[in-house]
Design a protein around this motif. Structure first.
Motif, short mmCIF file in Angstrom:
data_model
loop_
_atom_site.label_atom_id
_atom_site.label_comp_id
_atom_site.label_asym_id
_atom_site.label_seq_id
_atom_site.Cartn_x
_atom_site.Cartn_y
_atom_site.Cartn_z
N GLN A 36 -1.86 -1.06 2.85
CA GLN A 36 -1.21 0.10 3.39
C GLN A 36 -2.19 1.33 3.13
OE1 GLN A 36 2.07 -0.07 1.03
NE2 GLN A 36 3.52 -1.04 2.56
N ARG A 37 -2.56 2.03 4.34
CA ARG A 37 -3.33 3.15 4.27
C ARG A 37 -3.34 4.08 5.24
NH1 ARG A 37 -7.93 2.28 7.49
NH2 ARG A 37 -8.40 -0.11 8.14
N PRO A 38 -3.77 5.27 5.22
CA PRO A 38 -3.51 6.40 6.46
C PRO A 38 -4.76 6.10 7.15
CG PRO A 38 -4.26 7.34 4.24
CD PRO A 38 -3.97 5.93 3.88
N TRP A 83 0.50 6.08 8.94
CA TRP A 83 0.35 5.24 7.81
C TRP A 83 0.43 3.75 8.23
CZ3 TRP A 83 4.30 8.14 4.07
CH2 TRP A 83 3.76 9.29 3.54
N ASN A 123 -1.00 -1.01 -1.74
CA ASN A 123 -0.58 0.51 -1.44
C ASN A 123 -1.89 1.43 -1.67
OD1 ASN A 123 0.66 2.97 -0.87
ND2 ASN A 123 2.42 2.41 -2.02
N LEU A 151 -1.49 4.51 0.07
CA LEU A 151 -0.90 5.75 0.52
C LEU A 151 -0.80 6.77 -0.63
CD1 LEU A 151 1.65 4.12 2.76
CD2 LEU A 151 -0.58 5.13 3.55
N GLN A 191 8.87 6.98 6.83
CA GLN A 191 7.73 6.18 6.34
C GLN A 191 7.67 5.16 7.59
OE1 GLN A 191 7.60 6.90 1.51
NE2 GLN A 191 7.52 4.65 2.15
N ARG A 229 6.07 6.88 10.43
CA ARG A 229 4.67 7.16 10.29
C ARG A 229 3.78 5.82 10.68
NH1 ARG A 229 2.38 11.37 7.70
NH2 ARG A 229 3.57 13.00 6.50
#
Length: 486
Positions: A66-68, A82, A107, A109, A181, A184
């Motif tokens: 999970q990353r931007p 996200w 994760n 984020l 979330q 996003r």
């Protein structure tokens, strides 16, 4: 985009907002519209993207981060999402019944997360409980006084996959923050296949299209727009004015004049859709949330609530080559009245078919208990049986391997989702269920002041599970409850 949680949000709700919610409910409104500040793109100009299929990193194992990431959703603008592996939707996990799978979720984020495989029959420690959190490495976290299980950096989710072929999906499930979330971008498909489905001549390959339908709103710079903390105008739920399919606004897909299998998923926070084909045509439903139907059912239109899936076949040979077929939403006017477009581009050989018999789904078994769960707005929260969510306090203790009738009542549009348990809809307001209620499900559209009876089967595992409204803003505002399978 700032998140709002039930703790701050509920303190500013008033009777006027509740009265407005009640009035609009009968007009099929299931949320409050949030309009974009960016210019809306022209519909049917962006090609339909298909999410990439995840690849194993070892036998029975996947890893996802999970990353931007910055991606182009509105042409000419960049949107930070996200995403699982930085994509929206996340990668599709193509899985097989009985092949136990581990998905490691890392994760990266700035906030905790909890990943729920929606529709999965999973052990409780891999179910995505809202206080079972993956915390970014190096971050300390406390969750509003609630006892949380924290995993630093990553967590392995174990999925035995002892369940029928079905269209599942995965999404974030963090307590109080699921709605912002997921908005996003934290969502994706997980498709389970099995030998029973393999034996059917249904369309496959490029003629099988997973379609994640959702709505969003955008700021002038292209970023996602979402209500600010303490914004009481959106107590009903948030609806956007841009309809996305697989992350693209009102996309267009070229198809051959053949049958296509469309795996329809409503991944919206609050918006319901009534889908139709224009200039005409019908959907042949072959599956619901939890797997194949016993026999196909034809529908002229399908109402799909947040969290629901419909597995349908559309025969594009019914249209002349060069024509367009538009998937529309008759529950909305303006931009939200359109979803996507198909262009029938060419003739092609078609050896697919929809057989009269699709599967032998599990039979109903006698209910050993009947329980009532009332989904309703109280003075201080969206509640179940008058109670806001209390982690670890179960409202029911069904026995493993048994079936129960759960009577669901409501004051508004509440798509009710059960973790672990699959169910069949028995009745609506004491009458026969709708044609679109067929098959085994995990989410049911409960409309205002409606009584829906479902027969829920508690198979799989003992432990703590949940039910909740899948209007994600309602979920964040305490419309959840635990049940313990004993």
């Amino acid at each position: 985009m700032s998140a709002f949680s039930r703790r701050g949000f509920l303190g500013v709700l008033g009777g006027a907002a509740l009265a407005a919610a009640g009035c609009r409910a009968f007009a099929e409104t299931s949320g409050q519209l949030l309009t974009s500040r960016a210019p809306l793109p022209r519909p049917f100009t962006v090609p339909l993207p298909i999410p990439r299929v995840a690849r194993r990193t070892a036998p029975g194992r996947y890893e996802v981060t999970q990353r931007p990431a910055k991606i182009a959703i509105i042409p000419g603008l960049a949107t930070e999402v996200w995403g699982y592996d930085g994509t929206f939707p996340g990668p599709t996990f193509d899985l097989r019944r009985g092949e136990a799978t581990t998905i490691s979720v890392r994760n990266e984020l700035s906030v905790p997360t909890s990943t729920h495989l929606h529709g999965g029959v999973n052990p409780p420690d891999s179910d995505g409980y809202p206080t079972d959190l993956v915390v970014p490495a190096g971050h300390a976290h406390e969750h509003g006084g609630h006892a949380a299980v924290l995993h630093q950096g990553a967590k392995d989710y174990h999925y035995p996959l002892e369940q029928r072929a079905a269209t599942l999906w995965y999404h974030d499930h963090r307590m109080d923050f699921t709605a912002p979330q997921v908005w996003r971008g934290l969502a994706g498909f997980a498709l389970v296949r099995d030998a029973e489905e393999d034996a059917l001549p249904l369309p496959g390959g490029e003629r099988e299209l997973p379609l994640m339908i959702c709505d969003r709103a955008f700021e002038e710079d292209g970023s996602f727009r979402y209500p600010a903390h303490h914004d009481s105008d959106y107590m009903e739920g948030v609806e956007g004015d841009v309809i996305l399919v697989n992350g693209a606004p009102w996309p267009v897909a070229e198809v051959s004049a053949t049958r296509h299998r469309l795996r329809l998923l409503n991944a919206s926070n609050a918006r319901r859709y009534r889908l139709r084909l224009t200039p005409g045509g019908h959907f042949v439903q072959v599956g619901s949330d939890a797997g194949l139907l016993a026999a196909p059912i034809a529908h002229d239109e399908i109402t799909i609530a947040p969290g629901e899936r419909f597995d349908v076949v559309v025969d594009f040979s019914a249209y002349r080559v060069g024509s367009t077929v538009t998937l529309v939403n008759t529950l909305a006017g303006g931009p939200a009245g359109s979803v996507m477009r198909f262009v029938v581009a060419r003739r092609a050989r078609d050896d697919s078919a929809v057989p009269r018999v699709l599967s032998r789904p599990p039979e109903r078994t006698r209910a050993v208990a009947t329980r009532t769960f009332d989904f309703r707005r109280s003075e201080s929260a969206w509640t179940i049986n008058g109670q806001p969510y209390r982690p670890g306090v179960p409202l029911a203790r069904p026995r493993l391997g048994t079936s129960e009738i759960w009577r669901l009542t409501s004051d508004f549009h509440h798509p009710v989702h059960l973790h672990l348990a699959h169910f069949q809809v028995l009745a609506r307001n004491g009458r026969a269920p709708a044609a679109t209620d067929g098959g085994w499900k995990d989410t049911v559209d409960v409309r205002p002041y409606e009584v829906v009876d479902v027969l829920a089967r508690f198979d799989g595992y003992r432990g703590r599970y949940m039910m909740h409204c899948h209007n994600l803003e309602h979920e964040d505002m305490a419309m959840m409850a635990d049940f313990d399978v004993v």
